[in-house]
Structures are given as C-alpha cells and as structure tokens.
Design a protein around this motif. Sequence first.
Motif, PDB file in Angstrom:
ATOM      1  N   VAL A  26       1.005   7.271  -9.109  1.00 14.98           N
ATOM      2  CA  VAL A  26       2.386   6.935  -8.723  1.00 14.98           C
ATOM      3  C   VAL A  26       2.631   7.483  -7.326  1.00 14.98           C
ATOM      4  CG1 VAL A  26       4.838   7.168  -9.281  1.00 14.98           C
ATOM      5  CG2 VAL A  26       3.143   7.040 -11.123  1.00 14.98           C
ATOM      6  N   VAL A  27       3.220   6.649  -6.455  1.00 16.19           N
ATOM      7  CA  VAL A  27       3.653   7.098  -5.136  1.00 16.19           C
ATOM      8  C   VAL A  27       5.179   7.129  -5.141  1.00 16.19           C
ATOM      9  CG1 VAL A  27       3.493   4.756  -4.203  1.00 16.19           C
ATOM     10  CG2 VAL A  27       3.610   6.701  -2.639  1.00 16.19           C
ATOM     11  N   LEU A  28       5.744   8.307  -4.903  1.00 16.75           N
ATOM     12  CA  LEU A  28       7.195   8.477  -4.848  1.00 16.75           C
ATOM     13  C   LEU A  28       7.603   8.428  -3.378  1.00 16.75           C
ATOM     14  CD1 LEU A  28       6.104  10.452  -7.368  1.00 16.75           C
ATOM     15  CD2 LEU A  28       8.570  10.665  -7.650  1.00 16.75           C
ATOM     16  N   GLN A 775      -9.990  10.843 -12.358  1.00 14.84           N
ATOM     17  CA  GLN A 775      -9.591  10.576 -13.742  1.00 14.84           C
ATOM     18  C   GLN A 775      -8.451  11.494 -14.167  1.00 14.84           C
ATOM     19  OE1 GLN A 775     -10.943   8.015 -15.417  1.00 14.84           O
ATOM     20  NE2 GLN A 775     -12.139   7.615 -13.560  1.00 14.84           N
ATOM     21  N   LYS A 776      -7.476  11.687 -13.321  1.00 13.19           N
ATOM     22  CA  LYS A 776      -6.330  12.525 -13.646  1.00 13.19           C
ATOM     23  C   LYS A 776      -5.086  11.898 -13.041  1.00 13.19           C
ATOM     24  CE  LYS A 776      -8.042  16.210 -11.814  1.00 13.19           C
ATOM     25  NZ  LYS A 776      -9.382  15.683 -11.480  1.00 13.19           N
ATOM     26  N   GLN A 777      -3.921  12.301 -13.521  1.00 13.17           N
ATOM     27  CA  GLN A 777      -2.672  11.728 -13.000  1.00 13.17           C
ATOM     28  C   GLN A 777      -2.398  12.270 -11.604  1.00 13.17           C
ATOM     29  OE1 GLN A 777       0.966  12.775 -15.028  1.00 13.17           O
ATOM     30  NE2 GLN A 777       1.988  10.888 -14.410  1.00 13.17           N
ATOM     31  N   LEU A 778      -2.126  11.338 -10.659  1.00 12.95           N
ATOM     32  CA  LEU A 778      -1.840  11.693  -9.278  1.00 12.95           C
ATOM     33  C   LEU A 778      -0.418  11.253  -8.941  1.00 12.95           C
ATOM     34  CD1 LEU A 778      -5.167  10.490  -7.625  1.00 12.95           C
ATOM     35  CD2 LEU A 778      -4.613  12.780  -8.411  1.00 12.95           C
ATOM     36  N   LEU A 779       0.401  12.193  -8.465  1.00 10.61           N
ATOM     37  CA  LEU A 779       1.778  11.900  -8.037  1.00 10.61           C
ATOM     38  C   LEU A 779       1.848  12.183  -6.542  1.00 10.61           C
ATOM     39  CD1 LEU A 779       3.760  13.528 -10.977  1.00 10.61           C
ATOM     40  CD2 LEU A 779       3.001  11.176 -10.743  1.00 10.61           C
ATOM     41  N   PHE A 780       1.972  11.111  -5.765  1.00 12.99           N
ATOM     42  CA  PHE A 780       1.910  11.199  -4.303  1.00 12.99           C
ATOM     43  C   PHE A 780       3.313  11.060  -3.727  1.00 12.99           C
ATOM     44  CE2 PHE A 780       0.872  10.204   0.004  1.00 12.99           C
ATOM     45  CZ  PHE A 780      -0.375  10.777   0.221  1.00 12.99           C
ATOM     46  N   PHE A 781       3.747  12.041  -2.927  1.00 11.18           N
ATOM     47  CA  PHE A 781       5.077  12.045  -2.309  1.00 11.18           C
ATOM     48  C   PHE A 781       4.922  11.745  -0.816  1.00 11.18           C
ATOM     49  CE2 PHE A 781       5.476  14.469  -6.107  1.00 11.18           C
ATOM     50  CZ  PHE A 781       6.777  14.337  -6.537  1.00 11.18           C
TER      51      PHE A 781
END
Length: 801
Positions: A26-28, A775-781
């Motif tokens: 997800v890119v925030l 293989q892990k959840q990535l949260l990109f701001f």
Amino acid sequence: MILREIIIGQYKQFKNRRIALNGDRVVLFGHNEAGKSTILSFIESVLFGFKEAQSQYHGALVFMDEDERQWTIERKQIRNKRGELTILEADGKTYTGELADLLPDLDRNSFTAMFHISLDSLQQMNHMDAAELKRYLFHSTSGTKQLFDYEETLRKKRELLYKARGTTPLINAREKELGILLEKKREQESERLTYDAVCQSEDSLRQKLLELEEQREQVRETVKLEEKVVTVRPLLLEWLAEKEKPEPKTLVSVQDQEAIGRIREASLEVNRELARIDADLSHIDSSLDALPPLWGKERMRKARYATTNFATFTSKQEQAEDAEAELNVLKHEKAQIQQEFKTEEFPALQIGRYEEERFHELYTKKDREASAQLPVLTGIPLFLLALVATVFGQWIIAALSVLVYPIILALGRNKKPRGGRFTEWAGIVGATNGKDASYYRLLIDAYKEWQGVKKREDRAIDQLRKATAEMDDYLANLEIEHIPDDLHGFIAGLNIDLQTQDKLRLKRDQLLLDRQTLAQKQQSTLQEQQVLKNEEQAIYATYHLEHSEEFDQAMEATIVFLHAKEAIAALDIKLASMIPDKKDLEYAITHVHERESIEEHKEVLHKLQKEHTTLLEALTETRAQRQKLEQDGTYEDTLREIARCEADLADLTRKWAVYEAAIKMIEEVKHMYETDKQPQAVKRAIHHFRALTDNRYVSIYAPIGENRFIVERHDGKRFDPIELSRGTMEMLYIALRFAHMETRQTPFPVFIDEALVNMDMGRRQQMWEFLHKQQKQLLFFTCHEAIRDEAQKKDFRMVGL
C-alpha cells in the motif's frame, strides 16, 4: 501480522478517521501537511503508548494474523499519559493476554530501529564520521545497541568500584583506609590504661564544678534581682509619671488625624496646581495677543486661488508662446509655397476633388510620357558628361552640365499645351490660363500643401485664442489693480505668506485648544478644592468642632495622651524584658522607692567565682591531657570507623559482584547472537545487497566482537561503509534492515517513509524490484506524485490522505 485498518478516534489534527489498508503493498499518498508523519506517530502511540498528556487521544489498529484471525488493538487516554490498552478478538471479546504475546520481541526501540525506514534515518548517515557510521549501521540493523550500551555502562561502573592496580576506585580506597585504621587500633590499645585514669580525674573535677556553679547561680540570681531593681528604678519612675497624665475630653482617632493630614497636603497641592494653571492661562493670553493679525476668508480664498492655479497659468502661457511660434513658421511655409507660383493667389483658387479628377481626365497619357521622357533624355547624357569631366579634373565642364539640366527642365515645363484643353478648367478653378499640363499638375500639389498649412494655422490660432482667454480669466480673478512685472516672484511671495498664515492659524487654534483644556482643568481643580473643604468640615463636625484651631488643639492633646500610652507600652516591654517574672516586677514596683545594700551578696559571689576559676583551670589541664591522648580519636571511635569501613567494603564488594555477573551474562548473550542470529542475518543481507546493487557488491562481513561491517565488491576489493557512495550506503542500510527483519519469529508490517526521495532513477528501479519480491506487508508513505506513480506500476494500492 498484517495491518488491515487504522481507526483514529482523535489524534492531533485527525478526528473520526478510518483508513482501510486492503493489501500487502500500500502506498499512502498525501501532500505536505496532509498528516503522513502524524499517522506513523499514531501507529507507534497505539502500540507503545502516547507521549503527550492529552486526555482526549484514542484510536485503534486492526491486524490479521497468519491464521487469518482478526485482532483489534485499542488505546485511550483516561487516567494516565500513555493511555490504557485493550485487545479485542474477532468476536468482540477482550483478550486476556498481553501485547507481547501477540507481538513478541517488539517494543518502541525495535519498532523504530527495525520496522520504520525513514528519510531521516538515511540522511543521518551523511553527517557521521567513520566510527559513528560503523556503530550506526551495526546497531540500527542488529538491534543490539541497547545491549552494547548497557555493557559499556556496567564496565564503567565496575571500574569505579575496583581496579587491580588502582587507587581511586572505591573498593581500593576502602581497603587502604581499613589498613590504616587497624594500625591505629593497635597503637591506641597501648595508650588505653593511661587514658582511663585521665578520664576518671576529669569526671571528678567536672562534678565539683557543677556543684559550685549551682551554688554560684543561686547567689547570682539574688544579686541580679537586687541589681534589676536598681537598674529599672528610672524606668519605673518614668512609668509612674506617664500613668498620672490625664485623658483629654476629646480624643481624635488616628484615622481622622491621618485623613486631616492627607486633606491638608492635597489642599496645598490643589492650590499650587491652581497657581500653575493661572500662570499658564496668562502665558497663553499673552501669546494670543502677540500673534500677528490673520487674513480674512476672502483674502485667503484669493491668495489660494492665485497660488493653486499659477501652474495652470504658466502652462497656458507656454502654450500661447508655442502657438505664436508655430504661426510664424506656418506663415513662412505659406509664403514659400506662393513664391513658386507668383501669378497665383492661393486663397482665390477653388480646386476641389472634382476639379482634380477633371484635370486628370484632361491630362492624357501621352502628355505624361512626354513630360517624363524630357528629363530622362536630357539628364542621362548630362550626367555622363559631368562624371567624365570630374574624373579628368574638368570642374568647369562638370558644373556647366549640372546647371544646364534645370534650364532644360524649365523649358520642357513651359511647353505650350496642345489644343487649349486646360483653358476652361483654369477658368473654373481661378488659375492663370495659357500654362502647360505640368504647371497645372504642380499647382494642384502645391495647393494641397498650402491647404494643409492653412488648417494647421487655423488650429494654432484657435489654441492661441483659448490660452489667451484662460490667462485673461486668471489675471482677472486675481483682482489686483496692477499686474506685477515679476509675476513668478509675486506668486512665490504670496505662497510664503499663505504658509505663514496657515502656521499662525494652527498656532492660534492650538493656543485656544490649550486654553480651553486649562480652563476645564481649572474648573475640575476648583471642584476638587471644594470637595476637600467639605471633607475637612465633615471631620470637624464629627467632634462637634467648628474651626481648624479647635481641631488642632484637640488633636495635639490626643497626640500627647497617645504618646503617653505608647510610652507606657514601651516601658512595659522594656520592664518585661528586664524583669520577665511578674512577681519580680511587682516586687520592683512596690520597692521602687527603697534603696537596700547588695554588697554582702556580691562579696559571696566574688569568693565563689575565684573558687570556680581554680576548678576550671584544673579541669582545663586534665581535658588537655585527655585530648592529647585522643588526638587521633578514641579507641571506640577507631572501632566504629573499622566497623563502618568493613561494612562499606562488603557492600561495595556485593555491588562489584553484581556488575561482574551482569557483564558475564551480556557477554554470553553477545556470543549467542554472534554465533547464531548474526550469521543468518548477514547471509540474508548479502543476498539483498547483491540484488540491490545488481551484483556489483557480493559479500558483507561482520567480524565477531567488532561493531562494524565490511563490504566486498565483485572484484574482491573490500570497503568500510564510509568509503561507499551515498546511494550504495543507503542500499547497504536497507539490505541489513530487511535481513534482520527476516530473523524475527513474528512478521510485522514495514513502514517506509520517503526513503527513495534522494535515489537516482536506476537505484529507485532496483529498489522497486526488491520491494516487489518481499513477502511481507509494505506500507509506503510519500508526498511525491512521481514516486506514487512508480509504486502503482509495481502493484502498490494507493490510499489518499
């Protein structure tokens, strides 16, 4: 654990906000000040506690574990700053375990050092020296910084307690002190017998001295009482005299005395103020009388009109002069035009558009060709002749050739018209008959030019007339009998006079305003004076007095009486301080007039004093002998010092043992990490670093026992991190961080905050490829649209803030 939703009840600028994160990538996206850093701070606060004491912060995070069970972690500030944590299961029941059960080995420090990759952490490396960078890379990726720092702190504390060859550590100092005390104890044991005899003699002398002092004190008290009676006799006589003073009929209160004093002081100040106001009014009146006379309104109006419109008058004067000059020029131009046609009167000609068109109909093409050929046929030979004569220096021939050409042109122009075709046309327009076509053609052109000059002349005459009329109006409105020769000087002087009149008028108005203000102030001061008189009379009436002299007499009598009371009170205090006992004081008052001898008691007291001095000298000598034996302290003091020193030494030894055991435990933990987890993390970091650098760097080493990394390039050359470029160093940092994440038992989302901003396009593409394979959840701001678009191309789902 995968973060599925962020629920912000209230946190800083956010209120009742839900952010769904449906996806592993997800890119925030949000522009500056949209709240990206606030959301990261909120996630950290919900997990580990709020940092700010705001009782209204609350919110929740919704996670999904590997078994697809939902967990909701809520935190709300109620009674404490960090807030109360509640964990809810999918069915809404409260989880009875701890957060550490769901997220083991995760605290605020590990969250910041491992799962939060920010631009600040990358930029921080740019300002470090080599040693700082080595420690930063090692600790920020391995998570062992706190362990190494704690070990260093323990070693420092241990060395403060004991060193093998030290002298300043506490245990070394206590051992040295204990040896000195034991030696002192052995010396004091040999002197103890003599010391006991001296102490016994000193006790006997002290007992005799106490008995003598008690006897002497009794005699001294008797003498003191008799001396006090003698001492206080003048005070007692004064006290009795003050007691006999009568009380006046009218007692004026202290408040009224002070009030009358304030009123009289205020009245004096009011009188002085009235005198100042009178003086100021007289000064203003004198200033008003001394002012020069002011002009009337009509004179001011005329003067202002003259100065205000003088610039316009000057402008009109310049316009009139310009118009006259232009008329002279135009008259000259008209004279030149008429001079060429001496037989014609241009004002009498009537050549209009129709007449001009009629002339062109009569003026045939053949005539025009004939007129045009004459100058060409004659001009070319004459020009060639003049040119040849000039080349060969025949200047006379060249000049004659030039002069002949105008004569030939004139002859051609005076050629008689054929058939009299222009006779009728010349009679209609009023021109001279018998001229050829070229003459009439030139006459038409000259007439047009003359008409243009005539129109300009009419406009100049009209402009001159208007300017002259406005100048006459201005001079008429001045209403002066004789116009001065130097009008500019007259207006300048008039302007100065106007300024002077304006200043005088302003000064007069200010003086009148000041006089009005002073008059108002005088009136208010007179009212204040009357109020003070009324207050003074009201106080007099309270005591049934009519005049100030009566009040002053009553006040003087009151002051005398009050002074007598104050004197009695002061004497009471002095007597009480000199004779505190009431019975002794009553005895002194009763026997104030009696005079008894106290010499016998003084003689007894003198004998006791001599005996006391003899015993005191003996006691002083004995005490000096004892103090000499006690110069280094008594035997009991030495024993107490030895016991205290041994207790301190035992306590310090226990502390040293605790530090030593803790250091051994930390060394075992470090050895376990270096032989177990570190190799695994370094292997994963090598794999990631190769992928991020496109196999330009093939290996990473972490020497056991050293807080640093070494990087090997594909050609076998090795580098410290400080020797790498900024971009390669950032890739190494990210590879180590992701490698260490993979050694954790419980997966956790990775939060990336603007970490790609300073990378070039090539490194950024390698980074996107690397993140795409994780293989892990990535949260990109991010707040950059270009990075957002690149993330969406790599299957990142966009969430707008």
